[in-house]
Motif scaffolding. Structure first.
Motif, PDB file in Angstrom:
ATOM      1  N   GLY A  71       0.260  -1.114   0.209  1.00  0.00           N
ATOM      2  CA  GLY A  71      -0.339   0.196   0.025  1.00  0.00           C
ATOM      3  C   GLY A  71       1.014   0.793   0.148  1.00  0.00           C
ATOM      4  N   ASP A  72       0.271   1.939   0.082  1.00  0.00           N
ATOM      5  CA  ASP A  72       0.708   3.372   0.530  1.00  0.00           C
ATOM      6  C   ASP A  72       0.520   4.228   1.629  1.00  0.00           C
ATOM      7  OD1 ASP A  72      -1.670   4.557  -0.100  1.00  0.00           O
ATOM      8  OD2 ASP A  72      -2.080   5.837  -1.709  1.00  0.00           O
ATOM      9  N   SER A  73       1.199   3.670   2.205  1.00  0.00           N
ATOM     10  CA  SER A  73       0.942   4.300   3.600  1.00  0.00           C
ATOM     11  C   SER A  73       1.854   4.077   4.954  1.00  0.00           C
ATOM     12  CB  SER A  73      -0.689   4.212   4.619  1.00  0.00           C
ATOM     13  OG  SER A  73      -0.597   4.116   5.486  1.00  0.00           O
ATOM     14  N   LEU A  74       2.621   4.694   4.435  1.00  0.00           N
ATOM     15  CA  LEU A  74       3.689   4.793   5.746  1.00  0.00           C
ATOM     16  C   LEU A  74       2.850   4.599   6.540  1.00  0.00           C
ATOM     17  CD1 LEU A  74       6.913   4.987   5.859  1.00  0.00           C
ATOM     18  CD2 LEU A  74       7.152   6.897   6.648  1.00  0.00           C
ATOM     19  N   SER A  75       2.143   5.007   7.482  1.00  0.00           N
ATOM     20  CA  SER A  75       1.719   5.072   9.210  1.00  0.00           C
ATOM     21  C   SER A  75       1.627   3.810   8.694  1.00  0.00           C
ATOM     22  CB  SER A  75       1.051   5.808   9.081  1.00  0.00           C
ATOM     23  OG  SER A  75       1.065   7.386   9.021  1.00  0.00           O
ATOM     24  N   LYS A  81       4.613  -2.683  13.194  1.00  0.00           N
ATOM     25  CA  LYS A  81       6.076  -2.262  14.256  1.00  0.00           C
ATOM     26  C   LYS A  81       5.294  -2.390  16.132  1.00  0.00           C
ATOM     27  CE  LYS A  81       9.058  -0.962  10.803  1.00  0.00           C
ATOM     28  NZ  LYS A  81       9.935   0.542   9.862  1.00  0.00           N
ATOM     29  N   SER A  82       4.824  -1.311  15.738  1.00  0.00           N
ATOM     30  CA  SER A  82       4.649  -1.052  17.297  1.00  0.00           C
ATOM     31  C   SER A  82       2.771  -1.786  17.143  1.00  0.00           C
ATOM     32  CB  SER A  82       4.622   0.232  17.567  1.00  0.00           C
ATOM     33  OG  SER A  82       4.059   0.343  18.471  1.00  0.00           O
ATOM     34  N   PRO A  87      -5.500   2.508  17.032  1.00  0.00           N
ATOM     35  CA  PRO A  87      -6.479   3.307  17.878  1.00  0.00           C
ATOM     36  C   PRO A  87      -7.694   1.560  18.361  1.00  0.00           C
ATOM     37  CG  PRO A  87      -6.802   4.298  15.884  1.00  0.00           C
ATOM     38  CD  PRO A  87      -5.895   3.080  15.731  1.00  0.00           C
ATOM     39  N   TRP A  88      -7.834   2.600  19.938  1.00  0.00           N
ATOM     40  CA  TRP A  88      -8.390   0.980  20.279  1.00  0.00           C
ATOM     41  C   TRP A  88      -9.318   0.443  19.958  1.00  0.00           C
ATOM     42  CZ3 TRP A  88     -13.714   1.593  22.189  1.00  0.00           C
ATOM     43  CH2 TRP A  88     -14.171   1.984  22.810  1.00  0.00           C
ATOM     44  N   GLN A  91      -8.151  -2.002  18.337  1.00  0.00           N
ATOM     45  CA  GLN A  91      -7.574  -3.415  19.042  1.00  0.00           C
ATOM     46  C   GLN A  91      -8.166  -4.707  18.483  1.00  0.00           C
ATOM     47  OE1 GLN A  91      -4.408  -2.914  20.208  1.00  0.00           O
ATOM     48  NE2 GLN A  91      -4.090  -1.102  20.074  1.00  0.00           N
ATOM     49  N   ASN A  92      -9.001  -4.832  18.784  1.00  0.00           N
ATOM     50  CA  ASN A  92      -9.567  -6.480  18.908  1.00  0.00           C
ATOM     51  C   ASN A  92      -9.279  -7.083  17.234  1.00  0.00           C
ATOM     52  OD1 ASN A  92     -10.046  -6.618  21.925  1.00  0.00           O
ATOM     53  ND2 ASN A  92     -12.112  -6.367  21.058  1.00  0.00           N
ATOM     54  N   ARG A  93      -9.682  -6.478  16.473  1.00  0.00           N
ATOM     55  CA  ARG A  93      -9.240  -6.664  15.020  1.00  0.00           C
ATOM     56  C   ARG A  93      -8.348  -7.344  14.356  1.00  0.00           C
ATOM     57  NH1 ARG A  93     -12.608  -4.700  10.387  1.00  0.00           N
ATOM     58  NH2 ARG A  93     -12.759  -5.873   8.208  1.00  0.00           N
ATOM     59  N   TRP A  94      -7.831  -5.722  15.337  1.00  0.00           N
ATOM     60  CA  TRP A  94      -6.118  -6.412  14.565  1.00  0.00           C
ATOM     61  C   TRP A  94      -6.014  -7.221  15.157  1.00  0.00           C
ATOM     62  CZ3 TRP A  94      -2.857  -4.666  11.368  1.00  0.00           C
ATOM     63  CH2 TRP A  94      -1.240  -4.419  11.224  1.00  0.00           C
ATOM     64  N   ILE A  95      -5.900  -7.470  16.470  1.00  0.00           N
ATOM     65  CA  ILE A  95      -5.170  -9.079  16.915  1.00  0.00           C
ATOM     66  C   ILE A  95      -5.314 -10.071  16.056  1.00  0.00           C
ATOM     67  CG2 ILE A  95      -5.069 -10.092  19.395  1.00  0.00           C
ATOM     68  CD1 ILE A  95      -5.517  -7.200  20.977  1.00  0.00           C
TER      69      ILE A  95
END
Length: 102
Positions: A71-75, A81-82, A87-88, A91-95
């Motif tokens: 993708g094109d998003s550095l963020s 990496k972190s 955003p909270w 979080q569940n979906r990310w985990i």
């Protein structure tokens, strides 16, 4: 056995809803599928997060050995990496997505 997914998310709070999409290809460049999704958010980083979630979840259902997200998003790259940058409310979906990417 890897799949590459080119992803992008975009927002425009003045003109209406945001959207995201991606296209899947195999290691030989053959088209495997694509997706698009309308989002009800107005923050570009959140759109990029949502599209990465969708790509990971779709790929999980297809069962590749490796997934390459581009993708094109550095963020968005920094999120890998972190997890503290996520955003909270995501979080569940990310985990859940990280458990697949390990």
């Amino acid at each position: 056995g890897w799949i590459k997914c080119n992803i992008d998310g975009a927002t425009n709070s003045c003109l209406g809803p945001s959207a995201s999409g991606g296209i899947f290809r195999n290691s030989r460049g053959a088209f495997l599928g694509c997706f698009s999704h309308s989002l009800d958010i107005s923050i570009a980083f959140h759109a990029e997060l949502q599209v990465s979630f969708l790509a990971i979840e779709i790929a999980q259902g297809k069962g590749p050995d490796q997934l390459w997200l581009k993708g094109d998003s550095l963020s968005l790259a920094q999120v890998f990496k972190s997890h503290l940058l996520v955003p909270w409310r995501f979080q569940n979906r990310w985990i859940n997505c990280l458990s697949y990417t390990k």
